[in-house]
Design a protein around this motif. Structure first.
Motif, PDB file in Angstrom:
ATOM      1  N   TRP A   1       5.925  10.284  -1.377  1.00  0.00           N
ATOM      2  CA  TRP A   1       5.011   9.176  -1.294  1.00  0.00           C
ATOM      3  C   TRP A   1       5.433   8.069  -2.227  1.00  0.00           C
ATOM      4  O   TRP A   1       6.024   8.471  -3.300  1.00  0.00           O
ATOM      5  CB  TRP A   1       3.672   9.694  -1.524  1.00  0.00           C
ATOM      6  CG  TRP A   1       2.794  10.166  -0.593  1.00  0.00           C
ATOM      7  CD1 TRP A   1       2.922  11.626  -0.552  1.00  0.00           C
ATOM      8  CD2 TRP A   1       2.089   9.622   0.332  1.00  0.00           C
ATOM      9  NE1 TRP A   1       2.154  12.245   0.496  1.00  0.00           N
ATOM     10  CE2 TRP A   1       1.669  11.012   1.127  1.00  0.00           C
ATOM     11  CE3 TRP A   1       1.785   8.617   0.884  1.00  0.00           C
ATOM     12  CZ2 TRP A   1       0.798  10.531   2.178  1.00  0.00           C
ATOM     13  CZ3 TRP A   1       1.012   8.274   1.813  1.00  0.00           C
ATOM     14  CH2 TRP A   1       0.618   9.233   2.479  1.00  0.00           C
ATOM     15  N   TYR A   2       5.184   6.832  -1.514  1.00  0.00           N
ATOM     16  CA  TYR A   2       5.483   5.502  -2.488  1.00  0.00           C
ATOM     17  C   TYR A   2       4.375   4.661  -2.450  1.00  0.00           C
ATOM     18  O   TYR A   2       3.614   4.852  -1.702  1.00  0.00           O
ATOM     19  CB  TYR A   2       6.690   4.830  -1.943  1.00  0.00           C
ATOM     20  CG  TYR A   2       7.915   5.343  -1.815  1.00  0.00           C
ATOM     21  CD1 TYR A   2       8.954   5.406  -2.928  1.00  0.00           C
ATOM     22  CD2 TYR A   2       8.411   6.566  -0.582  1.00  0.00           C
ATOM     23  CE1 TYR A   2      10.363   5.987  -2.667  1.00  0.00           C
ATOM     24  CE2 TYR A   2       9.377   7.021  -0.612  1.00  0.00           C
ATOM     25  CZ  TYR A   2      10.543   7.096  -1.475  1.00  0.00           C
ATOM     26  OH  TYR A   2      11.549   7.786  -1.366  1.00  0.00           O
ATOM     27  N   TYR A   3       4.457   3.810  -3.430  1.00  0.00           N
ATOM     28  CA  TYR A   3       3.404   2.607  -3.444  1.00  0.00           C
ATOM     29  C   TYR A   3       3.687   1.414  -3.521  1.00  0.00           C
ATOM     30  O   TYR A   3       4.675   1.084  -4.285  1.00  0.00           O
ATOM     31  CB  TYR A   3       2.256   2.763  -4.608  1.00  0.00           C
ATOM     32  CG  TYR A   3       1.143   2.045  -4.362  1.00  0.00           C
ATOM     33  CD1 TYR A   3       0.053   2.366  -3.761  1.00  0.00           C
ATOM     34  CD2 TYR A   3       1.048   0.964  -5.068  1.00  0.00           C
ATOM     35  CE1 TYR A   3      -1.152   1.654  -3.322  1.00  0.00           C
ATOM     36  CE2 TYR A   3      -0.230   0.092  -5.125  1.00  0.00           C
ATOM     37  CZ  TYR A   3      -1.128   0.416  -4.120  1.00  0.00           C
ATOM     38  OH  TYR A   3      -2.293  -0.500  -4.039  1.00  0.00           O
TER      39      TYR A   3
ATOM     40  N   MET B   1       6.455   9.309  -6.145  1.00  0.00           N
ATOM     41  CA  MET B   1       5.273   9.882  -6.645  1.00  0.00           C
ATOM     42  C   MET B   1       5.470  11.164  -7.222  1.00  0.00           C
ATOM     43  O   MET B   1       5.903  11.950  -6.358  1.00  0.00           O
ATOM     44  CB  MET B   1       4.099   9.608  -5.822  1.00  0.00           C
ATOM     45  CG  MET B   1       2.662  10.159  -6.500  1.00  0.00           C
ATOM     46  SD  MET B   1       1.325  10.418  -5.252  1.00  0.00           S
ATOM     47  CE  MET B   1       1.753  11.742  -4.478  1.00  0.00           C
TER      48      MET B   1
ATOM     49  N   TYR C   1      -1.383   7.310 -11.711  1.00  0.00           N
ATOM     50  CA  TYR C   1      -0.309   8.098 -10.937  1.00  0.00           C
ATOM     51  C   TYR C   1       1.117   7.718 -11.374  1.00  0.00           C
ATOM     52  O   TYR C   1       1.116   6.597 -12.229  1.00  0.00           O
ATOM     53  CB  TYR C   1      -0.502   7.291  -9.231  1.00  0.00           C
ATOM     54  CG  TYR C   1      -1.309   7.713  -8.414  1.00  0.00           C
ATOM     55  CD1 TYR C   1      -1.340   8.644  -7.841  1.00  0.00           C
ATOM     56  CD2 TYR C   1      -2.495   6.774  -8.506  1.00  0.00           C
ATOM     57  CE1 TYR C   1      -2.629   8.814  -6.739  1.00  0.00           C
ATOM     58  CE2 TYR C   1      -3.465   7.084  -7.705  1.00  0.00           C
ATOM     59  CZ  TYR C   1      -3.609   8.210  -6.874  1.00  0.00           C
ATOM     60  OH  TYR C   1      -4.779   8.374  -6.062  1.00  0.00           O
TER      61      TYR C   1
ATOM     62  N   GLY D   1       0.782  -1.248  -0.143  1.00  0.00           N
ATOM     63  CA  GLY D   1      -0.031  -0.095  -0.062  1.00  0.00           C
ATOM     64  C   GLY D   1       0.770   1.320  -0.128  1.00  0.00           C
ATOM     65  O   GLY D   1       1.983   1.323  -0.280  1.00  0.00           O
ATOM     66  N   TRP D   2       0.351   2.342   0.374  1.00  0.00           N
ATOM     67  CA  TRP D   2       0.738   3.752   0.414  1.00  0.00           C
ATOM     68  C   TRP D   2       2.007   3.759   1.334  1.00  0.00           C
ATOM     69  O   TRP D   2       1.496   3.394   2.809  1.00  0.00           O
ATOM     70  CB  TRP D   2       0.026   4.722   0.460  1.00  0.00           C
ATOM     71  CG  TRP D   2      -0.871   5.136  -0.770  1.00  0.00           C
ATOM     72  CD1 TRP D   2      -2.281   4.501  -1.012  1.00  0.00           C
ATOM     73  CD2 TRP D   2      -0.449   5.764  -2.073  1.00  0.00           C
ATOM     74  NE1 TRP D   2      -2.570   4.725  -2.306  1.00  0.00           N
ATOM     75  CE2 TRP D   2      -1.604   5.564  -2.922  1.00  0.00           C
ATOM     76  CE3 TRP D   2       0.605   6.220  -2.419  1.00  0.00           C
ATOM     77  CZ2 TRP D   2      -1.565   6.103  -4.186  1.00  0.00           C
ATOM     78  CZ3 TRP D   2       0.736   6.662  -3.554  1.00  0.00           C
ATOM     79  CH2 TRP D   2      -0.405   6.854  -4.672  1.00  0.00           C
ATOM     80  N   ARG D   3       2.999   4.365   1.261  1.00  0.00           N
ATOM     81  CA  ARG D   3       4.073   4.581   2.346  1.00  0.00           C
ATOM     82  C   ARG D   3       4.588   6.170   2.080  1.00  0.00           C
ATOM     83  O   ARG D   3       4.769   6.585   0.885  1.00  0.00           O
ATOM     84  CB  ARG D   3       5.216   3.689   2.149  1.00  0.00           C
ATOM     85  CG  ARG D   3       6.315   3.893   3.175  1.00  0.00           C
ATOM     86  CD  ARG D   3       7.362   3.056   3.321  1.00  0.00           C
ATOM     87  NE  ARG D   3       8.452   3.622   4.155  1.00  0.00           N
ATOM     88  CZ  ARG D   3       8.139   3.751   5.530  1.00  0.00           C
ATOM     89  NH1 ARG D   3       7.009   3.229   6.129  1.00  0.00           N
ATOM     90  NH2 ARG D   3       9.378   4.205   6.389  1.00  0.00           N
ATOM     91  N   GLN D   4       4.486   6.875   3.245  1.00  0.00           N
ATOM     92  CA  GLN D   4       4.965   8.215   3.158  1.00  0.00           C
ATOM     93  C   GLN D   4       6.318   8.457   3.964  1.00  0.00           C
ATOM     94  O   GLN D   4       6.372   7.895   4.991  1.00  0.00           O
ATOM     95  CB  GLN D   4       3.982   9.365   3.897  1.00  0.00           C
ATOM     96  CG  GLN D   4       4.362  10.814   3.745  1.00  0.00           C
ATOM     97  CD  GLN D   4       3.547  11.633   4.260  1.00  0.00           C
ATOM     98  OE1 GLN D   4       2.589  11.296   5.097  1.00  0.00           O
ATOM     99  NE2 GLN D   4       3.526  12.991   3.873  1.00  0.00           N
TER     100      GLN D   4
ATOM    101  N   SER E   1      -2.747  12.236  -7.982  1.00  0.00           N
ATOM    102  CA  SER E   1      -3.523  11.587  -9.146  1.00  0.00           C
ATOM    103  C   SER E   1      -3.406  12.617 -10.392  1.00  0.00           C
ATOM    104  O   SER E   1      -3.333  13.822 -10.513  1.00  0.00           O
ATOM    105  CB  SER E   1      -4.966  11.446  -8.688  1.00  0.00           C
ATOM    106  OG  SER E   1      -5.756  12.584  -8.382  1.00  0.00           O
TER     107      SER E   1
ATOM    108  N   ASP F   1      -3.296  15.421  -4.322  1.00  0.00           N
ATOM    109  CA  ASP F   1      -2.985  13.868  -3.871  1.00  0.00           C
ATOM    110  C   ASP F   1      -2.102  12.989  -4.788  1.00  0.00           C
ATOM    111  O   ASP F   1      -1.889  11.969  -4.719  1.00  0.00           O
ATOM    112  CB  ASP F   1      -4.378  13.182  -3.765  1.00  0.00           C
ATOM    113  CG  ASP F   1      -5.227  12.955  -4.903  1.00  0.00           C
ATOM    114  OD1 ASP F   1      -4.933  13.402  -6.322  1.00  0.00           O
ATOM    115  OD2 ASP F   1      -6.349  12.393  -4.773  1.00  0.00           O
TER     116      ASP F   1
END
Length: 458
Positions: free
Chosen positions: A311-313, A347, A332, A303-306, A367, A365
Motif C-alpha cells: 500500500w502507498y499513499y 506502508m 502510518y 489517496g491510497w494506492r494498492q 495504522s 490496516d
C-alpha cells in the motif's frame, strides 16, 4: 515519568521469593532456500514445500534444525501470466520445532534472514510462527514481441508500433529499402520513430522492431523478443527525402513536441508531459525527488494506492508519502528508502516493525497501535503520549494513570516478584501494577514498592 532500561542501566535478575520459569531461546537467524523453474507466459503454480520442482514450478524449504517451513503462498493472487524478469513475491510461514525451547523474536533485520534463490522483503512474528515475505529470483525468458508495426498515414515515414503485454520498455528498430537495411535505431523507449530523413532514394520501405533488455536486471533475466515487421511504404522519386534531420548511426533518439511539457492542468486534474510528447501513463514518475503515480489517462492520482500486497499513499498534491504520516488522525509509516528488503513508499505493517531504535506495532490496516497490547499472553506498552515517541514500545519503569509498571528488555510487562537493581518488587498478576505499602503473603512492601527484610511480620 518513565525511564527506559537502556538509559537507567537496569539489570533484571531471575532470583525471587517465588518460582521463576526459564525463558526460551531466541532464533536469531533463519535461512530459506527457494528453487525456481518458473517460466514466462504461465500462471503462478502452487508452491511446493521441499524437494525439487518440475519445469514451471517452484519449491521452498528451511535449512535450520530449530524451525521448518509449514506453508507458502503467493502475495499476488491475480492469476496473471508471468513476464520475463518478473520477481513474484512469496509469503513463507516458519514454525518452531519446539516452542518450549525456541522462539522467533518480534522483528528481524534483512541481515538475519538468509535467502537462497530470492531476496528478502520483510519478516514479522505471527503467534509462535514467523512470516517471511521474499522475492523469487527473476523469471528468465524473452520479452514480449511488439503487437503491431505500421506506418502513420498522416506523417510520411513515421513508424509506429504497439506496446506488448510483457514489455521491457525499450526497443530496437531497423529500416529497410528493397529488403536491404538502411538505418538502425539501437535503443529507444518511444513507440514511434520518424524514418523519413533516411528515405533518400525511391523504393519499397519496411521496418521491423523488437523488445530488448536495457537495465542490468533486464539483461540478467530477459532476452530480445522476436521481430515484428511492418507492411511496405512506397516512396517515389517525387517524395524522396533530402536527408535533413538525420542522426548519427545507432543514436538513441526520439521526436520532440511543441505542446506544453511538464505539469499541465487538465480539467480538475493534472497531467505530466515529457519532451517527446508522451504522457506518463499507468506508471510511477519522479519529479524533483518526489514520486507521483499517473493512471491510464495520464492523470495524477491522490489517496491510497494498492499494488499487490503493498500500500502507498499519495498526498492531495500527488506526492508519495514517505516516513511517518498522519492520515485521518491516525499515524502510518511509509519506508523512506529502498533498502533492507523494503521498497520506498510502501506502508509498514502489519505486526511488529523496527523503526530507528524502537519497536512499533501496526494493525492489520497499517495504522499504528497505541496503549497496552496483549500478544500470546504477554502485555506490551506502546506509548500513548502525543509528540513524545508516540507509539514506541517502552522497556523499563513506566508510570501511567497513577500506577507503576515494569517491562523487561523484550518489552513484556512483568508480573509477580522481580528483582531490579538489587531490590525486590511485586507486580500484581493480571494488571502488572506494582504493589506498595502492603503485604504480599508475609512480605511487606513499603511506599516505594520495595520488600525490606526488616519490615517482615514476626
Amino acid at each position: 515519568m518513565f525511564f527506559l532500561a537502556a538509559s537507567m542501566g537496569l539489570s533484571v535478575h531471575t532470583a525471587s521469593p517465588v518460582a521463576v520459569f526459564a525463558a526460551t531461546k531466541p532464533i536469531n537467524t533463519v535461512s530459506i532456500k527457494v528453487t525456481s523453474k518458473l517460466e514466462p507466459g504461465v500462471k503462478l503454480p502452487k508452491i511446493q514445500i521441499g524437494g525439487t520442482p518440475d519445469t514451471g514450478g517452484v519449491s521452498v524449504s528451511g535449512s535450520g534444525s530449530k524451525y521448518s517451513v509449514t506453508e507458502a503462498e503467493w502475495v499476488d493472487k491475480s492469476g496473471d501470466e508471468l513476464k520475463a524478469a518478473e520477481e513474484p513475491q512469496m509469503r513463507v510461514t516458519l514454525e518452531p520445532e519446539d516452542v518450549s525451547e525456541d522462539y522467533f523474536p518480534a522483528s528481524y533485520k534483512s541481515s538475519s534472514v538468509k535467502i537462497s534463490g530470492g531476496t528478502f522483503v520483510s519478516a514479522r512474528r505471527d503467534g509462535d510462527n514467523l512470516i517471511v515475505t521474499l522475492r523469487v529470483k527473476g523469471v528468465k525468458g524473452d520479452f514480449g514481441q511488439p503487437e503491431e508495426a505500421y506506418w502513420n498515414e498522416n506523417n510520411l515515414g513515421e513508424a509506429r508500433w504497439e506496446k506488448p503485454d510483457n514489455a521491457s520498455g525499450y526497443y530496437e528498430v531497423q529500416l529497410y529499402r528493397d529488403s536491404k537495411q538502411v538505418y538502425r535505431v539501437a535503443q529507444t523507449s518511444s513507440l514511434q520513430y520518424n524514418f523519413y530523413p533516411y528515405m533518400t532514394k525511391a523504393g519499397e520501405y519496411t521496418f521491423k522492431v523488437r523488445s530488448i533488455p536495457v537495465t542490468a536486471e533486464q539483461k540478467q533475466y530477459g532476452g530480445n523478443s522476436d521481430w515484428t515487421e511492418s507492411g511496405e511504404l512506397t516512396i517515389t522519386d517525387r517524395y524522396v527525402s533530402d536527408g535533413k534531420g538525420q542522426q548519427n548511426e545507432n543514436a538513441a533518439v526520439r521526436p520532440g513536441t511543441t505542446q506544453p511539457t511538464g505539469w499541465v492542468k487538465e480539467g480538475d486534474g493534472w497531467i505530466y508531459r515529457l519532451p517527446d510528447g508522451q504522457l506518463c501513463r499507468e506508471e510511477w514518475y519522479c519529479v524533483n525527488d518526489q514520486w507521483y503515480y499517473f493512471d491510464g489517462t495520464g492523470h495524477m492520482q491522490t489517496g491510497w494506492r494498492q499494488e499487490g500486497a503493498n500500500w502507498y499513499y499519495l498526498y492531495s498534491n500527488g506526492a508519495m508519502a514517505v516516513g511517518w504520516s498522519k492520515i485521518g488522525g491516525v499515524w502510518y509509516y511509509f519506508y523512506p528508502l529502498t533498502e533492507n528488503g523494503h521498497t520506498k513508499g510502501v506502508m509498514a505493517g502489519p505486526g511488529w516493525q523496527v523503526i530507528g531504535p524502537y519497536y512499533y506495532y501496526f494493525n492489520s490496516d497499517g495504522s499504528m497501535y497505541k496503549g497496552w497490547l496483549n500478544q500470546n499472553g504477554n502485555w506490551y506498552y506502546l506509548n500513548t503520549v502525543e509528540n513524545s515517541l508516540e507509539g514506541a514500545m517502552f522497556t523499563g519503569w513506566l508510570n501511567r494513570d497513577g500506577n507503576t509498571y515494569f517491562t523487561d528488555a523484550n518489552g513484556v510487562m512483568v508480573q509477580g516478584w522481580m528483582q531490579i537493581d538489587g531490590n525486590w518488587y511485586y507486580f500484581m498478576p493480571g494488571s502488572g501494577v506494582m504493589a506498595r505499602d502492603t503485604y504480599i503473603n508475609s512480605f511487606y512492601l513499603d511506599s516505594d514498592g520495595i520488600w525490606r527484610q526488616e519490615g517482615n511480620r514476626g
